[in-house]
Motif scaffolding. Structure first.
Motif, PDB file in Angstrom:
ATOM      1  N   GLN A 156       0.787  -1.229   0.005  1.00 54.83           N
ATOM      2  CA  GLN A 156      -0.050  -0.022   0.047  1.00 54.83           C
ATOM      3  C   GLN A 156       1.051   1.253   0.132  1.00 54.83           C
ATOM      4  O   GLN A 156       0.470   2.090  -0.725  1.00 54.83           O
ATOM      5  N   VAL A 157       2.098   1.170   0.619  1.00 56.30           N
ATOM      6  CA  VAL A 157       2.826   2.527   0.971  1.00 56.30           C
ATOM      7  C   VAL A 157       3.777   2.739  -0.019  1.00 56.30           C
ATOM      8  O   VAL A 157       4.039   4.008  -0.386  1.00 56.30           O
ATOM      9  N   THR A 158       4.516   1.540  -0.478  1.00 54.38           N
ATOM     10  CA  THR A 158       5.641   1.897  -1.465  1.00 54.38           C
ATOM     11  C   THR A 158       5.330   1.793  -2.922  1.00 54.38           C
ATOM     12  O   THR A 158       6.070   2.096  -3.930  1.00 54.38           O
ATOM     13  N   ARG A 159       3.888   1.490  -3.123  1.00 53.04           N
ATOM     14  CA  ARG A 159       3.748   0.967  -4.458  1.00 53.04           C
ATOM     15  C   ARG A 159       3.313   1.919  -5.519  1.00 53.04           C
ATOM     16  O   ARG A 159       3.051   3.070  -5.181  1.00 53.04           O
ATOM     17  N   HIS A 160       3.896   1.767  -6.751  1.00 57.03           N
ATOM     18  CA  HIS A 160       3.729   2.860  -7.756  1.00 57.03           C
ATOM     19  C   HIS A 160       2.431   2.872  -8.128  1.00 57.03           C
ATOM     20  O   HIS A 160       1.827   1.900  -8.584  1.00 57.03           O
ATOM     21  N   ARG A 161       1.689   4.051  -7.948  1.00 57.50           N
ATOM     22  CA  ARG A 161       0.349   3.969  -8.672  1.00 57.50           C
ATOM     23  C   ARG A 161       0.080   4.704  -9.822  1.00 57.50           C
ATOM     24  O   ARG A 161       0.856   5.794  -9.896  1.00 57.50           O
TER      25      ARG A 161
END
Ligand code: HEM
Length: 459
Positions: A156-161
Motif C-alpha cells: 500500500q505504501v511503497t507501490r507505484h500507482r
C-alpha cells in the motif's frame, strides 16, 4: 543492487508521479518457500505420514505436534513466501520509495522465517516445558502476524500507482488479504488455546475450532489469492482467453458465503453434539463451495485452448482439475459418513485438505512459479523428462494418498501403503525444485519482461 535497480527505473518513461522501479525481490522469497517445503513442510509431512501409517492411527500423540508444525510451515512458509514474493514483485515500488520497499520486504522475510522456525520448535516442546515454550510459541505467531502486516503495508505504501481504478479481479485479492490478516491475527490465540494446561480443554478446543480455522486459512486466504492471481495472470502467462467477469464475481460471492456457512455450520454442529440434521449449514456450505469452484473454473476458461502451451501449463490445468475434485469430495462427504456410520471422519477431512493443499494450491505454485521464473529471465521452458516426472509423481502420489487416506475408514490395510505416498510427492517436488533452480538463481534478466512489468504497472 538497489542502486542498479534505481538506475533501471530512472530510464523509464516519465509520468506525473515518480516512476516505478524494477526489482527482483521475488527471488529470496521463492528460495525461502522452496527451502521450507523441502524441509519443515513436506519432508516433515511425509515422515509424519509414515509414522501415522505404521501406528495405524491419526491421533497418535507423538505425531500431533509435528503435524501442527508441518501445517504452519506449509501455510506461512511454502504458500506464504510465494504469495508475498509474487505480490511484491507484481506491484513495483515507486522509485523514491525503493529503499523503504526493500527494508519492509526484508523484515517480512526475516520475521516470517524466525516465526516459522520458532513455531516448529514450540509445537513439540510446549507440552514438556510450557513456561518457556508457551511464550515462545505465542511470540512466533506474533512475528508471523507482523510479517503479514508489513507485507500488506508495503504493497500500500511503497507501490507505484497510476491513479487507474482497481480492476474487478482485484476484489478476489482484497478478499484474500482480508482473510490473511484475520487468520494471522488469530494465530497466537489458537496456539495458546490449543495448548492449555488442561489437555482435555486443549483437545476440545482443537476439535471445535480447528476445522473452521483451517478453512479460513486455505479456502479463505490462499484459494482466493490464487483465484485473483489466475484471473489477472493466466492470459499473460499462458495466453488463456479473457475470463467471464459476471460468472467470476458470482463465484466470489458464493465462495465466501459457502466458506462462512461451513465455518459457522461446523461450530454449531459440534455444539449440538453432532446429532443428525444439526449439520445442515455445514453441508450447505460445502455444497456452495463446490458450486463456486465449478463456476470459477468455467469463468477462468483455463481448459479452453490457450495460445502458449508450455511445460508448466499442465500443472495449472491439473491444479484446477483438483479444485473440481475437492468440490466432488465435499459433495460426497455426507454419503461417506453414512456408509461408515460416523458423525465426522478425520481421514476424509485430511483427504479433502490435501486434495486442496497439494493438488490445487501447491500445483498452482509449481505451474505459475515455473512459468514466471523462466519468463522473467528470458529462458525457454524445456519440456524435458524431469518436468514430466515431477508432474506425475506429485499427482500420482497425491491421488493415491487421498484415496488411501479415505480408504482407511473402510480397512486398516490401507494405512501401510499410504505411508509411502508422502515420499513420492516429496520426490516430485524435489525434481520440480531442481528444474526451477537454474532460472531462479540466474542473474540474467529478460529486458522484454522488464518492459512488460513496466507496462503493466503504468497501464
Ligand atoms: C508431501 C506432501 C504432504 C504430506 C506427506 C503431508 C502430510 C500430512 C499429514 C500426515 C497430516 C496429518 C494427517 C491428516 O490430517 O491427513 C497432515 C495434515 C495437514 N497438512 Fe499436510 N502434507 C503434505 C502437504 C501439505 C501441504 C502442501 C499443505 C499446505 C499447503 C499441508 C497442510 C496440512 C494441514 C493444514 C494439515 C492439518 C493439520 C491439523 O491437524 O490441523 N500439507 N499433512
Amino acid at each position: 543492487m538497489e542502486q542498479r535497480e534505481l538506475l533501471r527505473g530512472q530510464s523509464a518513461p516519465r509520468t506525473s508521479l515518480p516512476g516505478p522501479a524494477t526489482t527482483e525481490v521475488y527471488r529470496s522469497f521463492f528460495i525461502a518457500g522452496i527451502v521450507c517445503v523441502l524441509t519443515a513442510g513436506c519432508t516433515l509431512g511425509a515422515i509424519a505420514m509414515l509414522g501415522i501409517a505404521l501406528k495405524g492411527s491419526y491421533i497418535a500423540d507423538v505425531w500431533t505436534p509435528y503435524v501442527l508444525a508441518h501445517a504452519n510451515s506449509q501455510l506461512y512458509g511454502w504458500v506464504g513466501f510465494f504469495v508475498i514474493g509474487f505480490g511484491l514483485q507484481q506491484h513495483a515500488p515507486r522509485i523514491d520509495r525503493l529503499r523503504a520497499f526493500h527494508v519492509l520486504a526484508r523484515w517480512s522475510l526475516v520475521l516470517m522465517a524466525i516465526g516459522i522456525a520458532l513455531r516448529f520448535a514450540a509445537e513439540p516442546l510446549v507440552k514438556s516445558e510450557p513456561a518457556v515454550w508457551m511464550p515462545a510459541g505465542v511470540l512466533s505467531c506474533i512475528l508471523q502476524f507482523v510479517a503479514v502486516v508489513l507485507f500488506v503495508t508495503n504493497t500500500q505504501v511503497t507501490r507505484h500507482r497510476t491513479g487507474a481504478p482497481l480492476g474487478w479481479e482485484g476484489r478476489f485479492v482484497l478478499a484474500s488479504l482480508g482473510w490473511m490478516l484475520v487468520v494471522a491475527a488469530a494465530e497466537p490465540f489458537f496456539f495458546a488455546l490449543a495448548h492449555q494446561p488442561d489437555p482435555t480443554k486443549g483437545i476440545m478446543f482443537v476439535a471445535e475450532y480447528f476445522g473452521p480455522y483451517r478453512d479460513a486459512q486455505f479456502l479463505g486466504f490462499v484459494a482466493l489469492m490464487i483465484f485473483g492471481v489466475s484471473l489477472t495472470k493466466m492470459r499473460e502467462l499462458f495466453g488463456a482467453r479473457p475470463a467471464y467477469k459476471d460468472l467470476a464475481i458470482t463465484s466470489l460471492v458464493v465462495w465466501n458465503l459457502g466458506l462462512i456457512g461451513r465455518m459457522i455450520g461446523w461450530v454449531s454442529y459440534f455444539q449440538n453434539g453432532m446429532i443428525a440434521d444439526a449439520d445442515r449449514l455445514y453441508r450447505t456450505g460445502g455444497m456452495l463451495l463446490a458450486a463456486a469452484g465449478l463456476l470459477f473454473v468455467l469463468a477462468l476458461r483455463i481448459f479452453e485452448p490457450v495460445t502458449e502451451v508450455q511445460a508448466s501449463t499442465k500443472f495449472v490445468r491439473a491444479a484446477f482439475a483438483w479444485l473440481l475434485a475437492v468440490g466432488a469430495l465435499l459433495i460426497l462427504e455426507p454419503l461417506h459418513l453414512r456408509l461408515t456410520g460416523q458423525p465426522f471422519s478425520h481421514p476424509y477431512t485430511g483427504g479433502i485438505r490435501h486434495a486442496l493443499t497439494v493438488g490445487f494450491i501447491s500445483q498452482m505454485i509449481l505451474g505459475v512459479g515455473m512459468r514466471f521464473v523462466h519468463r522473467f529471465h528470458g529462458l525457454p521452458e524445456k519440456a524435458h523428462g524431469l518436468v514430466w516426472a515431477a508432474f506425475l509423481l506429485v499427482n500420482l502420489g497425491n491421488a493415491v494418498r487421498v484415496a488411501l487416506e479415505i480408504a482407511t475408514d473402510y480397512s486398516s490395510a490401507a494405512f501401510l501403503p499410504m505411508g509411502v505416498t508422502g515420499f513420492i510427492e516429496l520426490t516430485g517436488l524435489g525434481l520440480w525444485a531442481w528444474v526451477v533452480a537454474k532460472p531462479l538463481l540466474s542473474r540474467r534478466r529478460d529486458d522484454r519482461q522488464s518492459a512488460l512489468v513496466y507496462q503493466e504497472t503504468v497501464a
